[in-house]
Design an enzyme around this catalytic site. Sequence first.
Site, PDB file in Angstrom:
ATOM      1  N   LYS A 104       2.097 -13.656  11.218  1.00 34.88           N
ATOM      2  CA  LYS A 104       1.807 -13.356  12.624  1.00 34.88           C
ATOM      3  C   LYS A 104       2.449 -14.322  13.621  1.00 34.88           C
ATOM      4  O   LYS A 104       2.403 -14.086  14.815  1.00 34.88           O
ATOM      5  CB  LYS A 104       0.281 -13.360  12.853  1.00 34.88           C
ATOM      6  CG  LYS A 104      -0.469 -12.338  12.002  1.00 34.88           C
ATOM      7  CD  LYS A 104      -1.957 -12.384  12.282  1.00 34.88           C
ATOM      8  CE  LYS A 104      -2.711 -11.359  11.455  1.00 34.88           C
ATOM      9  NZ  LYS A 104      -2.908 -11.774  10.064  1.00 34.88           N
ATOM     10  N   LYS A 146       1.747  -6.744  20.115  1.00 39.94           N
ATOM     11  CA  LYS A 146       3.200  -6.971  20.119  1.00 39.94           C
ATOM     12  C   LYS A 146       3.960  -5.805  19.486  1.00 39.94           C
ATOM     13  O   LYS A 146       5.195  -5.772  19.534  1.00 39.94           O
ATOM     14  CB  LYS A 146       3.530  -8.290  19.423  1.00 39.94           C
ATOM     15  CG  LYS A 146       3.000  -9.492  20.193  1.00 39.94           C
ATOM     16  CD  LYS A 146       3.178 -10.789  19.424  1.00 39.94           C
ATOM     17  CE  LYS A 146       2.556 -11.954  20.190  1.00 39.94           C
ATOM     18  NZ  LYS A 146       1.086 -11.856  20.283  1.00 39.94           N
ATOM     19  N   LYS A 158       5.204  -4.946  12.719  1.00 38.33           N
ATOM     20  CA  LYS A 158       3.880  -4.336  12.848  1.00 38.33           C
ATOM     21  C   LYS A 158       3.979  -2.897  13.346  1.00 38.33           C
ATOM     22  O   LYS A 158       3.178  -2.042  12.968  1.00 38.33           O
ATOM     23  CB  LYS A 158       2.995  -5.164  13.789  1.00 38.33           C
ATOM     24  CG  LYS A 158       2.692  -6.565  13.283  1.00 38.33           C
ATOM     25  CD  LYS A 158       1.982  -6.577  11.944  1.00 38.33           C
ATOM     26  CE  LYS A 158       0.518  -6.207  12.057  1.00 38.33           C
ATOM     27  NZ  LYS A 158      -0.172  -6.357  10.745  1.00 38.33           N
ATOM     28  N   VAL A 185      -5.821 -13.258  20.048  1.00 41.83           N
ATOM     29  CA  VAL A 185      -7.169 -13.599  19.606  1.00 41.83           C
ATOM     30  C   VAL A 185      -7.346 -15.106  19.718  1.00 41.83           C
ATOM     31  O   VAL A 185      -6.740 -15.872  18.967  1.00 41.83           O
ATOM     32  CB  VAL A 185      -7.419 -13.131  18.155  1.00 41.83           C
ATOM     33  CG1 VAL A 185      -8.834 -13.494  17.714  1.00 41.83           C
ATOM     34  CG2 VAL A 185      -7.195 -11.625  18.045  1.00 41.83           C
ATOM     35  N   GLY A 187      -8.283 -18.692  19.286  1.00 38.43           N
ATOM     36  CA  GLY A 187      -8.763 -19.408  18.114  1.00 38.43           C
ATOM     37  C   GLY A 187      -8.116 -18.956  16.820  1.00 38.43           C
ATOM     38  O   GLY A 187      -8.279 -19.600  15.788  1.00 38.43           O
ATOM     39  N   SER A 188      -7.371 -17.847  16.826  1.00 37.54           N
ATOM     40  CA  SER A 188      -6.699 -17.399  15.611  1.00 37.54           C
ATOM     41  C   SER A 188      -5.460 -18.242  15.368  1.00 37.54           C
ATOM     42  O   SER A 188      -4.893 -18.836  16.291  1.00 37.54           O
ATOM     43  CB  SER A 188      -6.333 -15.913  15.712  1.00 37.54           C
ATOM     44  OG  SER A 188      -5.233 -15.737  16.575  1.00 37.54           O
ATOM     45  N   SER A 189      -5.006 -18.256  14.124  1.00 37.94           N
ATOM     46  CA  SER A 189      -3.877 -19.120  13.776  1.00 37.94           C
ATOM     47  C   SER A 189      -2.583 -18.654  14.440  1.00 37.94           C
ATOM     48  O   SER A 189      -1.676 -19.443  14.654  1.00 37.94           O
ATOM     49  CB  SER A 189      -3.691 -19.155  12.252  1.00 37.94           C
ATOM     50  OG  SER A 189      -3.369 -17.865  11.768  1.00 37.94           O
ATOM     51  N   VAL A 192      -1.178 -18.014  20.798  1.00 39.17           N
ATOM     52  CA  VAL A 192      -0.406 -18.969  21.595  1.00 39.17           C
ATOM     53  C   VAL A 192      -1.317 -19.818  22.492  1.00 39.17           C
ATOM     54  O   VAL A 192      -0.884 -20.829  23.050  1.00 39.17           O
ATOM     55  CB  VAL A 192       0.657 -18.213  22.437  1.00 39.17           C
ATOM     56  CG1 VAL A 192       0.012 -17.506  23.634  1.00 39.17           C
ATOM     57  CG2 VAL A 192       1.779 -19.134  22.899  1.00 39.17           C
TER      58      VAL A 192
END
Length: 203
Positions: A104, A146, A158, A185, A187-189, A192
Amino acid sequence: RDEIEPNKDLLNKAVKDKVVMITGAAGSIGSEIALKVLMFNPKKLILIDMNEPSLYQLSQRIKDKNLITENIFYKLGDIKCEPFLNKLFSEYKVDIVFHAAAYKHVPLVENNPLEGIRNNVFSTLSLFRSASKYSVSNLVLISSDKAVRPTNIMGCSKRICELIFLYYPRKNKETKYSVVRFGNVIGSSGSVVPLFNKQLNKG
């Protein structure tokens, strides 16, 4: 914007007493889905990831929450490998799959386009072929905003996955295929936002 509460009746109907599989389960999005699913008493929960440390950390998070763990199965493996998937579908008689496995990080995928496409697109194809063999009831793709008019390789990969989801219902009428696009999202890895915060803190 205001937070929207999930419809618990719909969630309950989707996962209660069902065998649920999550791909990319150790990722920031997959792990949150896993924790939410556990609140609705699935019959079994199969958590797949190829990242060993992250899968172990997820098992510890679940253990720390004092959740019932006897029906949770942690599977270390690569979902591009169809024999691996076939064995799981055959053994556990899966009802619903949440497909969250993907690369991602936009800049990394941009610099490694072939690996990004190989991982994101071909894992989806393997999952479809295997799920079709074993008559899985529901398959849910966790996609990305995206994928809308993509301007980078990650978004393009995707979007291809979404097109696969649009194509397969023509071949397999037994399975319900759904796509949900996640935005940034927090807090997601792959988000940005932490980078922006870091830049702001540095002035």
